[in-house]
Write a protein that holds these residues in place. Sequence first.
Motif, PDB file in Angstrom:
ATOM      1  N   ILE A  72       0.843  -1.200   0.000  1.00  0.00           N
ATOM      2  CA  ILE A  72       0.000   0.000   0.000  1.00  0.00           C
ATOM      3  C   ILE A  72       0.877   1.248   0.000  1.00  0.00           C
ATOM      4  CG2 ILE A  72      -1.571   1.381   1.440  1.00  0.00           C
ATOM      5  CD1 ILE A  72      -2.983  -1.240   2.193  1.00  0.00           C
ATOM      6  N   ASN A  73       1.946   1.237   0.784  1.00  0.00           N
ATOM      7  CA  ASN A  73       2.849   2.386   0.806  1.00  0.00           C
ATOM      8  C   ASN A  73       3.625   2.519  -0.491  1.00  0.00           C
ATOM      9  OD1 ASN A  73       3.126   4.029   3.491  1.00  0.00           O
ATOM     10  ND2 ASN A  73       2.658   1.920   4.102  1.00  0.00           N
ATOM     11  N   TRP A  74       3.991   1.408  -1.099  1.00  0.00           N
ATOM     12  CA  TRP A  74       4.661   1.454  -2.405  1.00  0.00           C
ATOM     13  C   TRP A  74       3.736   2.107  -3.431  1.00  0.00           C
ATOM     14  CZ3 TRP A  74       4.039  -0.090  -7.410  1.00  0.00           C
ATOM     15  CH2 TRP A  74       5.181  -0.105  -8.212  1.00  0.00           C
ATOM     16  N   LEU A  75       2.475   1.698  -3.444  1.00  0.00           N
ATOM     17  CA  LEU A  75       1.507   2.287  -4.367  1.00  0.00           C
ATOM     18  C   LEU A  75       1.302   3.770  -4.080  1.00  0.00           C
ATOM     19  CD1 LEU A  75      -1.124  -0.604  -4.411  1.00  0.00           C
ATOM     20  CD2 LEU A  75       0.294   0.120  -6.345  1.00  0.00           C
ATOM     21  N   LYS A  80       0.352   7.222  -9.193  1.00  0.00           N
ATOM     22  CA  LYS A  80      -0.345   8.507  -9.118  1.00  0.00           C
ATOM     23  C   LYS A  80      -1.017   8.796 -10.455  1.00  0.00           C
ATOM     24  CE  LYS A  80       3.114  10.268  -5.855  1.00  0.00           C
ATOM     25  NZ  LYS A  80       4.161  11.292  -5.602  1.00  0.00           N
ATOM     26  N   GLU A  81      -2.347   8.859 -10.421  1.00  0.00           N
ATOM     27  CA  GLU A  81      -3.118   9.139 -11.626  1.00  0.00           C
ATOM     28  C   GLU A  81      -4.161  10.205 -11.313  1.00  0.00           C
ATOM     29  OE1 GLU A  81      -4.667   5.615 -13.507  1.00  0.00           O
ATOM     30  OE2 GLU A  81      -3.052   4.373 -12.694  1.00  0.00           O
ATOM     31  N   LEU A 314       2.930  -2.749 -12.671  1.00  0.00           N
ATOM     32  CA  LEU A 314       3.340  -1.353 -12.528  1.00  0.00           C
ATOM     33  C   LEU A 314       4.831  -1.248 -12.239  1.00  0.00           C
ATOM     34  CD1 LEU A 314       2.650   1.619 -12.456  1.00  0.00           C
ATOM     35  CD2 LEU A 314       1.992   1.371 -10.051  1.00  0.00           C
ATOM     36  N   LYS A 315       5.358  -2.167 -11.440  1.00  0.00           N
ATOM     37  CA  LYS A 315       6.799  -2.147 -11.150  1.00  0.00           C
ATOM     38  C   LYS A 315       7.610  -2.293 -12.434  1.00  0.00           C
ATOM     39  CE  LYS A 315       8.771  -3.953  -7.569  1.00  0.00           C
ATOM     40  NZ  LYS A 315       9.275  -4.906  -6.557  1.00  0.00           N
ATOM     41  N   ASN A 316       7.203  -3.215 -13.271  1.00  0.00           N
ATOM     42  CA  ASN A 316       7.912  -3.436 -14.539  1.00  0.00           C
ATOM     43  C   ASN A 316       7.789  -2.235 -15.466  1.00  0.00           C
ATOM     44  OD1 ASN A 316       8.717  -6.005 -13.734  1.00  0.00           O
ATOM     45  ND2 ASN A 316       6.902  -6.983 -14.606  1.00  0.00           N
ATOM     46  N   LYS A 317       6.627  -1.625 -15.451  1.00  0.00           N
ATOM     47  CA  LYS A 317       6.402  -0.457 -16.288  1.00  0.00           C
ATOM     48  C   LYS A 317       7.292   0.702 -15.843  1.00  0.00           C
ATOM     49  CE  LYS A 317       2.726   2.747 -17.715  1.00  0.00           C
ATOM     50  NZ  LYS A 317       1.279   3.068 -17.552  1.00  0.00           N
ATOM     51  N   LEU A 318       7.416   0.881 -14.535  1.00  0.00           N
ATOM     52  CA  LEU A 318       8.239   1.966 -14.019  1.00  0.00           C
ATOM     53  C   LEU A 318       9.734   1.721 -14.306  1.00  0.00           C
ATOM     54  CD1 LEU A 318       6.479   2.626 -10.580  1.00  0.00           C
ATOM     55  CD2 LEU A 318       6.380   4.027 -12.642  1.00  0.00           C
ATOM     56  N   LYS A 319      10.141   0.445 -14.272  1.00  0.00           N
ATOM     57  CA  LYS A 319      11.540   0.118 -14.571  1.00  0.00           C
ATOM     58  C   LYS A 319      11.902   0.465 -16.011  1.00  0.00           C
ATOM     59  CE  LYS A 319      12.142  -3.662 -11.230  1.00  0.00           C
ATOM     60  NZ  LYS A 319      12.329  -5.119 -11.071  1.00  0.00           N
ATOM     61  N   LYS A 320      10.944   0.299 -16.927  1.00  0.00           N
ATOM     62  CA  LYS A 320      11.195   0.540 -18.340  1.00  0.00           C
ATOM     63  C   LYS A 320      11.137   2.032 -18.696  1.00  0.00           C
ATOM     64  CE  LYS A 320       9.298  -3.936 -19.775  1.00  0.00           C
ATOM     65  NZ  LYS A 320       8.202  -4.608 -20.513  1.00  0.00           N
ATOM     66  N   SER A 321      10.456   2.807 -17.843  1.00  0.00           N
ATOM     67  CA  SER A 321      10.283   4.235 -18.155  1.00  0.00           C
ATOM     68  C   SER A 321      11.494   5.058 -17.736  1.00  0.00           C
ATOM     69  CB  SER A 321       9.037   4.779 -17.470  1.00  0.00           C
ATOM     70  OG  SER A 321       9.151   4.690 -16.068  1.00  0.00           O
TER      71      SER A 321
END
Length: 321
Positions: A72-75, A80-81, A314-321
């Motif tokens: 929950i804290n990671w999210l 953020k949307e 989401l973790k994978n998406k953030l790693k690629k961005s």
Amino acid sequence: MASDLRKESFRKNVSNLYRHSELGYQLVRPFYKIYESILKVIPDEVIVKSSFKKHMGYELDLNNPKTLNEKINWLKLYNKEDIHTLIADKYRVRSYITEKIGAQFLIPLLFHTDNSDDIIPENLPNSKFIIKTNHDSSGGIIVRDKTAVDWPKTRKRFKKLLKENNFYSTREWQYKNIVPHIVVEKLLTNEDGSIPDDYKLHCFNGKVQFIGVDLDRHKENRARNLYDINWNLMPCNWGRPNGKNLPKPSNFDEMIMLAEKLAEGFIYLRVDFYSVKGKTYFGELTLHQSSGFRKFWQHECDEKLGKLLDISTLKNKLKKS
């Protein structure tokens, strides 16, 4: 567990002094503004890690979060949307609910304003109602008889609440840009006049995984039961003791269906409903239960539920961005 409850009681007493006592507010407010100005320059991750350690008793692992509270804290930090601000706003969310599931599930809105001076008896109905803000978690003021209310005191209270911004202390981004508003809704009651239980459906990746039921929310002996999807009482306490075991509500299947409609596309979302005479009423949407700082009395419950929440996409998406 007893020490946790004592700490919570102390924090509640201090909060009540600040919120409900004019002298307490005048004494604490200058120090709070200084504290808030300091918070503004501290990075989100530092605040969240510090708060997590204080409340949970162990370090927050943001690289490999495992427990439900860690995730929950990671999210809170990395998910953020714009829609999050909309659904966290207890006034604007009404249009979202109307669009997603229908206005028939909304609690009737009786009055709303952005000016505390408008909270006068002439603007309010003679029926029972609750007054609350759209950006705060104070619970609001229940009014059963408006002739018995100290309205000048009430207006002062809401004038203070309209100035608050909970983002800086919790770092729940969705609250940062909510425009403060006062909302007056019909007070839901059971046939005996009591406040109905609050059903909180915790959705992981769009599916209900468990249900929390808050019993006697406006009493000192407030309790919380956790049920699995088959309405079996779970051997877990999330910050509060169990209350009496409850029968499954007759509209439980409808609550599940509606919650999953609302949770579609969200990694984690808590959907709250009330059940009154078999009718389902929407309560609110919450992105971060207790800001991710509510300790389970049984750590294994935190771990077990954490395994069910998948944040990998989401973790994978953030790693690629």
